[in-house]
Design an enzyme around this catalytic site. Structure first.
Site, mmCIF file in Angstrom:
data_model
loop_
_atom_site.group_PDB
_atom_site.id
_atom_site.type_symbol
_atom_site.label_atom_id
_atom_site.label_comp_id
_atom_site.label_asym_id
_atom_site.label_seq_id
_atom_site.Cartn_x
_atom_site.Cartn_y
_atom_site.Cartn_z
ATOM 1 N N HIS A 67 1.145 -0.825 0.011
ATOM 2 C CA HIS A 67 -0.076 0.207 0.156
ATOM 3 C C HIS A 67 0.823 1.222 0.006
ATOM 4 O O HIS A 67 -0.127 1.998 -0.688
ATOM 5 C CB HIS A 67 -0.926 0.535 1.379
ATOM 6 C CG HIS A 67 -0.152 0.201 2.457
ATOM 7 N ND1 HIS A 67 0.268 -0.854 3.169
ATOM 8 C CD2 HIS A 67 -0.536 1.705 3.169
ATOM 9 C CE1 HIS A 67 1.095 -0.005 4.498
ATOM 10 N NE2 HIS A 67 0.348 0.975 4.776
ATOM 11 N N LYS A 72 9.398 -3.361 3.446
ATOM 12 C CA LYS A 72 10.429 -2.863 4.393
ATOM 13 C C LYS A 72 10.403 -3.949 6.010
ATOM 14 O O LYS A 72 9.592 -4.048 5.712
ATOM 15 C CB LYS A 72 10.540 -1.413 5.302
ATOM 16 C CG LYS A 72 11.272 -1.235 6.258
ATOM 17 C CD LYS A 72 12.761 -0.332 4.738
ATOM 18 C CE LYS A 72 14.047 -0.087 5.690
ATOM 19 N NZ LYS A 72 14.751 -1.437 5.600
ATOM 20 N N LYS A 96 3.221 -2.105 12.191
ATOM 21 C CA LYS A 96 4.577 -1.191 12.656
ATOM 22 C C LYS A 96 5.085 0.017 12.083
ATOM 23 O O LYS A 96 5.047 0.889 12.623
ATOM 24 C CB LYS A 96 6.024 -2.540 13.040
ATOM 25 C CG LYS A 96 6.824 -1.430 13.543
ATOM 26 C CD LYS A 96 8.260 -2.356 13.658
ATOM 27 C CE LYS A 96 8.103 -3.765 14.032
ATOM 28 N NZ LYS A 96 9.163 -4.392 14.453
ATOM 29 N N LYS A 108 9.257 -9.322 5.177
ATOM 30 C CA LYS A 108 10.375 -9.173 6.377
ATOM 31 C C LYS A 108 10.828 -10.665 5.496
ATOM 32 O O LYS A 108 10.566 -10.715 4.350
ATOM 33 C CB LYS A 108 9.548 -10.496 7.104
ATOM 34 C CG LYS A 108 10.548 -11.063 8.364
ATOM 35 C CD LYS A 108 10.768 -9.581 9.314
ATOM 36 C CE LYS A 108 11.146 -9.450 10.688
ATOM 37 N NZ LYS A 108 11.371 -8.141 11.352
ATOM 38 N N SER A 364 15.457 2.934 10.259
ATOM 39 C CA SER A 364 15.916 2.884 9.209
ATOM 40 C C SER A 364 15.310 4.264 7.458
ATOM 41 O O SER A 364 15.679 3.937 6.716
ATOM 42 C CB SER A 364 15.266 1.403 8.830
ATOM 43 O OG SER A 364 15.563 0.705 9.155
#
Ligand code: GLU
Length: 473
Positions: A67, A72, A96, A108, A364
């Site tokens: 989206h 990430k 998150k 992930k 990050s």
């Protein structure tokens, strides 16, 4: 540890999602799309070990949501890696990022190995090969999917990834943004290493500063003097313990996989870390008592318990014996849904992973922005601020006839360096996220716990961004 697992990790994330979805206004189709894992890439590739044998690696990259772009999330090296786990962790990344307003979708990756059983040369080969598999399928890139460190990986692995990527994509001007958590010399940002631990500290500190919440728990506001137990002395656990200790909390227990130690007078994480480096074990630390089983540390009497290792360590079996008042989930998924239910009944506050450990991905994001802008934070304005501060100070001293003490002068004059800006951006992010979630929780009495409130916040944000795209009018 629970022998029987009623739900897989991904199912338990879905279960928490469904529990929260009831408190939102979104259509079932929207909710199904948010929940779904969009892409799962399972790969197998051979590696020649140092002894000449060939071993077939099992590895994954899961992109839970696009989206926002890029996706990430970290890459873990662990023997426990499996598709379900990577899917669950990718989903947690989506939520998150949404909670802390980091404009990424969740992803992930994982390789099913115990990194301790491989030489540095073997690990380099594995990491580089994994990266080229991702490049082949267009599963990595600064605008596509940006990995980062996770359990069992760190700066070294990220340096191998960026080097492999850039050698396969020469001339890609933003190539350094293909991965975060890199060493500073390879395009990393100052403050990334301690980011998750510092974020955990900022989040819990904010909770501890809320009078209403502390009253309910029977605690006094503030972090100072609180007793803390940390499970896991990896990067996250180490830095969490460090920031709590530096701000006046007493770290009474530390646990690693070989066992745990306890000292009511307080433990210094760096000394324990050095002791473990030299002796190979956390046990027998001078002045501390040994706890033979590391999970015993989870049952110590304390104010704040920080599980900072792996998932499912607090479950239906041991949640009843947890004596902490606050649980800060520094790891991903350390408490199962059964444990959550027990904590609700027992009035224990569980501060949920998907926002509490978002400090890593927040910084990050700052690293990625730095890579895209090709300039170090603070480079343009540091000297300007210092000159301006000096002029203001000189004027004030002249007008008042007083001189500012030397220590204060240095503080006032100081222009922000990269690390100052990164820490300040992280602090702002964690404080805002804590307040937003608490507001959702405390303003709807039907929402049973903070995790559900965090999911409500995440669902609303992801759904809104779909609506903004016109996908769900
Ligand atoms: N592995 C970390 C996490 O689970 C960091 C992810 C990132 O920085 O992309 O949040």
């Amino acid at each position: 540890m629970s022998v029987e697992k009623p739900y897989s990790f991904f199912e338990s994330v879905e279960k928490s999602f469904d529990k929260a979805a009831r408190f939102t206004k979104w259509d079932i189709g929207v909710l199904e799309q948010i929940k779904a894992c969009n892409s799962v890439y399972r790969m197998r590739f051979p590696i020649k070990r140092d002894d000449g044998t060939i071993e077939v690696m099992e590895a994954y990259r899961v992109q839970h949501s696009q989206h926002k772009s890029p996706c990430k999330g970290g890459i873990r090296f662990s023997e426990e890696v499996n598709q379900d786990e990577v899917m669950a962790l990718a989903a947690l990344m989506t939520y998150k990022c949404a909670i802390v307003n980091v404009p990424f979708g969740g992803a992930k990756g994982g390789i099913k190995i115990n990194p301790r059983k491989y030489s540095a040369y073997e690990l380099e080969k594995i990491t580089r090969r994994y990266t080229s598999e991702l490049v082949k399928k267009n599963f990595i890139g600064p605008g596509i999917d940006v990995p980062a460190p996770d359990y069992g990986t760190g700066e070294r692995e990220m340096a191998w990834i960026v080097d492999t990527y850039q050698s396969l994509k020469p001339g890609e001007i933003d190539g350094a943004g293909c991965v975060t958590g890199k060493p500073i010399t390879q395009g990393g940002v100052r403050g990334r290493k301690e980011a998750t631990g510092l974020g955990v500290f900022f989040g819990i500190r904010e909770v501890c500063n809320m009078q209403e919440v502390m009253d309910k728990l029977g605690l006094t506001p503030g972090v100072e003097g609180k007793t803390v137990v940390v499970q896991g002395l990896g990067n996250v656990g180490y830095h969490t313990a460090k920031f709590f200790r530096e701000h006046g909390a007493i770290v009474i227990g530390l646990a690693e996989y070989e066992g745990a130690i306890y000292n009511p007078a307080g433990l210094h994480e760096e000394e324990v870390f050095q002791h473990r480096n030299t002796t190979g074990s956390i046990l027998n630390f001078p002045g501390a008592a040994n706890l033979a089983i590391n999970t015993d540390a989870l049952e110590l009497e304390c104010d704040i318990l920080i599980p900072a290792a792996l998932e499912n360590v607090i479950n239906g079996d041991n949640a009843q014996r947890v004596k902490a008042k606050i649980i800060g989930e520094a790891a991903n998924g350390p408490c199962t849904p059964e444990a959550d239910e027990i904590f609700i009944q027992r009035g224990i506050l569980c501060v949920p992973d998907m926002y509490l450990n978002a400090g890593g991905v927040t910084v990050s994001y700052f690293e990625w922005l730095k890579n895209l802008s090709h300039v170090r934070y603070g480079r343009m304005e540091k000297r300007f601020s210092e000159n301006m501060n000096a002029r203001i100070l000189a004027q004030m001293e002249e007008l008042s006839g007083n001189t500012v003490a030397e220590k204060e002068r240095l503080l006032i004059m100081h222009g922000a360096e990269e690390v100052d800006l990164v820490h300040s951006g992280l602090e702002e992010t964690m404080i805002n996220a804590t307040r937003e979630i608490m507001h959702i929780w405390l303003s709807s009495p039907e929402i049973p716990d903070m995790r559900t409130a965090a999911y409500v916040s995440a669902i609303n944000k992801v759904a809104t961004s779909y609506a903004e795209l016109g996908i769900f009018p």
